[in-house]
Design a protein around this motif. Structure first.
Motif, mmCIF file in Angstrom:
data_model
loop_
_atom_site.group_PDB
_atom_site.id
_atom_site.type_symbol
_atom_site.label_atom_id
_atom_site.label_comp_id
_atom_site.label_asym_id
_atom_site.label_seq_id
_atom_site.Cartn_x
_atom_site.Cartn_y
_atom_site.Cartn_z
ATOM 1 N N GLU A 1 -4.504 -0.840 -4.540
ATOM 2 C CA GLU A 1 -4.223 -1.872 -5.544
ATOM 3 C C GLU A 1 -2.844 -2.478 -5.342
ATOM 4 O OE1 GLU A 1 -4.994 -0.904 -9.672
ATOM 5 O OE2 GLU A 1 -6.755 0.274 -9.090
ATOM 6 N N VAL A 2 -1.861 -1.644 -5.090
ATOM 7 C CA VAL A 2 -0.508 -2.144 -4.856
ATOM 8 C C VAL A 2 -0.486 -3.000 -3.595
ATOM 9 C CG1 VAL A 2 1.854 -1.464 -4.246
ATOM 10 C CG2 VAL A 2 0.674 -0.318 -6.138
ATOM 11 N N LEU A 3 -1.137 -2.534 -2.555
ATOM 12 C CA LEU A 3 -1.180 -3.276 -1.302
ATOM 13 C C LEU A 3 -1.846 -4.640 -1.485
ATOM 14 C CD1 LEU A 3 -0.420 -2.989 1.695
ATOM 15 C CD2 LEU A 3 -2.745 -2.218 2.085
ATOM 16 N N GLU A 4 -2.898 -4.696 -2.282
ATOM 17 C CA GLU A 4 -3.585 -5.963 -2.542
ATOM 18 C C GLU A 4 -2.656 -6.986 -3.190
ATOM 19 O OE1 GLU A 4 -6.968 -7.328 -2.092
ATOM 20 O OE2 GLU A 4 -6.571 -5.904 -0.492
ATOM 21 N N GLN A 5 -1.630 -6.530 -3.855
ATOM 22 C CA GLN A 5 -0.672 -7.422 -4.520
ATOM 23 C C GLN A 5 0.571 -7.662 -3.672
ATOM 24 O OE1 GLN A 5 0.149 -5.541 -8.270
ATOM 25 N NE2 GLN A 5 -2.003 -5.343 -8.758
ATOM 26 N N THR A 6 0.580 -7.144 -2.453
ATOM 27 C CA THR A 6 1.759 -7.237 -1.599
ATOM 28 C C THR A 6 1.563 -8.328 -0.558
ATOM 29 O OG1 THR A 6 2.138 -4.877 -1.932
ATOM 30 C CG2 THR A 6 3.301 -5.905 -0.103
ATOM 31 N N HIS A 7 2.175 -9.471 -0.806
ATOM 32 C CA HIS A 7 2.084 -10.600 0.121
ATOM 33 C C HIS A 7 3.123 -10.455 1.227
ATOM 34 C CE1 HIS A 7 -0.507 -12.639 -2.746
ATOM 35 N NE2 HIS A 7 0.337 -12.250 -3.664
ATOM 36 N N ASP A 8 4.335 -10.139 0.832
ATOM 37 C CA ASP A 8 5.397 -9.893 1.797
ATOM 38 C C ASP A 8 5.422 -8.396 2.060
ATOM 39 O OD1 ASP A 8 6.101 -12.593 1.672
ATOM 40 O OD2 ASP A 8 7.443 -12.247 -0.020
ATOM 41 N N GLY A 9 5.903 -8.024 3.211
ATOM 42 C CA GLY A 9 5.920 -6.608 3.547
ATOM 43 C C GLY A 9 6.815 -5.788 2.633
ATOM 44 N N GLN A 10 6.388 -4.557 2.377
ATOM 45 C CA GLN A 10 7.182 -3.599 1.621
ATOM 46 C C GLN A 10 7.141 -2.265 2.336
ATOM 47 O OE1 GLN A 10 6.065 -3.355 -2.485
ATOM 48 N NE2 GLN A 10 6.973 -5.333 -2.964
ATOM 49 N N SER A 11 8.204 -1.512 2.170
ATOM 50 C CA SER A 11 8.270 -0.198 2.805
ATOM 51 C C SER A 11 7.299 0.767 2.133
ATOM 52 C CB SER A 11 9.689 0.356 2.691
ATOM 53 O OG SER A 11 9.982 0.661 1.334
ATOM 54 N N ALA A 12 6.981 1.842 2.850
ATOM 55 C CA ALA A 12 6.109 2.873 2.281
ATOM 56 C C ALA A 12 6.745 3.466 1.024
ATOM 57 C CB ALA A 12 5.840 3.960 3.310
ATOM 58 N N GLY A 13 8.065 3.605 1.027
ATOM 59 C CA GLY A 13 8.754 4.143 -0.146
ATOM 60 C C GLY A 13 8.595 3.263 -1.370
ATOM 61 N N LYS A 14 8.725 1.954 -1.197
ATOM 62 C CA LYS A 14 8.574 1.013 -2.313
ATOM 63 C C LYS A 14 7.126 1.017 -2.818
ATOM 64 C CE LYS A 14 9.855 -2.237 -5.102
ATOM 65 N NZ LYS A 14 10.623 -1.914 -6.291
ATOM 66 N N ILE A 15 6.176 1.026 -1.893
ATOM 67 C CA ILE A 15 4.764 1.059 -2.293
ATOM 68 C C ILE A 15 4.468 2.371 -3.005
ATOM 69 C CG2 ILE A 15 2.391 1.151 -1.392
ATOM 70 C CD1 ILE A 15 3.309 -0.953 0.713
ATOM 71 N N ALA A 16 5.017 3.475 -2.507
ATOM 72 C CA ALA A 16 4.820 4.782 -3.155
ATOM 73 C C ALA A 16 5.341 4.750 -4.589
ATOM 74 C CB ALA A 16 5.539 5.875 -2.360
ATOM 75 N N GLU A 17 6.507 4.172 -4.768
ATOM 76 C CA GLU A 17 7.098 4.073 -6.105
ATOM 77 C C GLU A 17 6.200 3.271 -7.045
ATOM 78 O OE1 GLU A 17 10.863 1.636 -7.852
ATOM 79 O OE2 GLU A 17 11.242 2.837 -6.057
ATOM 80 N N ARG A 18 5.723 2.135 -6.583
ATOM 81 C CA ARG A 18 4.858 1.283 -7.403
ATOM 82 C C ARG A 18 3.513 1.941 -7.682
ATOM 83 N NH1 ARG A 18 4.270 -4.133 -4.458
ATOM 84 N NH2 ARG A 18 2.969 -4.586 -6.273
ATOM 85 N N ALA A 19 3.016 2.744 -6.720
ATOM 86 C CA ALA A 19 1.694 3.371 -6.855
ATOM 87 C C ALA A 19 1.758 4.755 -7.493
ATOM 88 C CB ALA A 19 1.027 3.468 -5.485
ATOM 89 N N LEU A 20 2.957 5.196 -7.831
ATOM 90 C CA LEU A 20 3.141 6.494 -8.503
ATOM 91 C C LEU A 20 2.671 7.666 -7.648
ATOM 92 C CD1 LEU A 20 1.813 5.373 -12.019
ATOM 93 C CD2 LEU A 20 4.180 5.270 -11.174
ATOM 94 N N VAL A 21 3.034 7.618 -6.367
ATOM 95 C CA VAL A 21 2.700 8.695 -5.442
ATOM 96 C C VAL A 21 3.947 9.043 -4.636
ATOM 97 C CG1 VAL A 21 0.275 7.987 -5.248
ATOM 98 C CG2 VAL A 21 1.938 7.174 -3.568
ATOM 99 N N SER A 22 3.875 10.149 -3.901
ATOM 100 C CA SER A 22 4.982 10.516 -3.032
ATOM 101 C C SER A 22 4.972 9.616 -1.801
ATOM 102 C CB SER A 22 4.862 11.980 -2.608
ATOM 103 O OG SER A 22 3.756 12.132 -1.730
ATOM 104 N N GLU A 23 6.103 9.517 -1.134
ATOM 105 C CA GLU A 23 6.171 8.694 0.066
ATOM 106 C C GLU A 23 5.267 9.218 1.187
ATOM 107 O OE1 GLU A 23 9.477 6.751 3.051
ATOM 108 O OE2 GLU A 23 10.081 7.320 1.020
ATOM 109 N N PRO A 24 5.194 10.551 1.423
ATOM 110 C CA PRO A 24 4.259 11.027 2.461
ATOM 111 C C PRO A 24 2.802 10.664 2.143
ATOM 112 C CG PRO A 24 5.860 12.740 1.971
ATOM 113 C CD PRO A 24 6.059 11.646 0.950
ATOM 114 N N THR A 25 2.427 10.729 0.879
ATOM 115 C CA THR A 25 1.067 10.343 0.479
ATOM 116 C C THR A 25 0.849 8.865 0.755
ATOM 117 O OG1 THR A 25 0.930 12.079 -1.175
ATOM 118 C CG2 THR A 25 -0.552 10.202 -1.470
#
Length: 172
Positions: A30-54
């Protein structure tokens, strides 16, 4: 309770509900579907409420399957939704939701709208108009955005029509 506290409670509640009702993979998607410009795995993890390794594990799977694309920013890998897949999805949805005649009518309307922008602003494209506008032009900037959107929608409609025709020719 202040107004701000009440809104925080609502946001917290919605966040917790989203987390409880979805898997980590679904939230990453869901977070990725809303990501037009690139974002780091850490930023996506934060938005998706998961750990960065996940996030990295699921993002890698989404890249492998073509749902995501990557770009390097120095040493950082940035993830975004894959533009080609988004386009294919829009074309497929339009083909499923509209008849050939409805698509043709839409194409005619959009071409007319584009000609009206060209005539009104004596410009061949929204980019040309944007180069001519002062920064404080209100309605004109809204028209630049609307013109670009109409042009994009026209391209999708034309692609859907061409895809439909090609599908018919292949099965004939």
């Amino acid at each position: 309770m202040t107004e701000d506290e009440r809104w925080n409670d609502i946001n917290d509640h919605v966040t917790e509900e989203w987390k409880a009702e979805t898997t980590p993979f679904e939230r990453i998607y869901e977070v990725l579907e809303q990501t037009h410009d690139g974002q780091s795995a850490g930023k996506i993890a934060e938005r998706a409420l998961v750990s960065e390794p996940t996030a990295r594990r699921h993002l890698k799977a989404l890249v492998t399957t073509g749902f995501a694309a990557t770009v390097q920013d120095g040493r950082t890998t940035l993830y975004r939704r894959d533009g080609d897949r988004v386009l294919q999805t829009r074309i497929r949805e339009l083909r499923n939701q509209a008849t050939r005649d409805e698509i043709l009518d839409g194409i005619r309307r959009m071409k007319t709208e584009i000609r009206e922008y060209e005539d009104e602003y004596d410009a061949l494209s929204p980019e040309e108009l944007a180069r001519q506008l002062p920064t404080d032009a209100g309605k004109e900037w809204e028209d630049v955005t609307a013109w670009k959107t109409t042009r994009q929608n026209l391209a999708v409609a034309q692609a859907a029509l061409a895809y439909d025709e090609a599908s018919k020719q292949l099965t004939a």
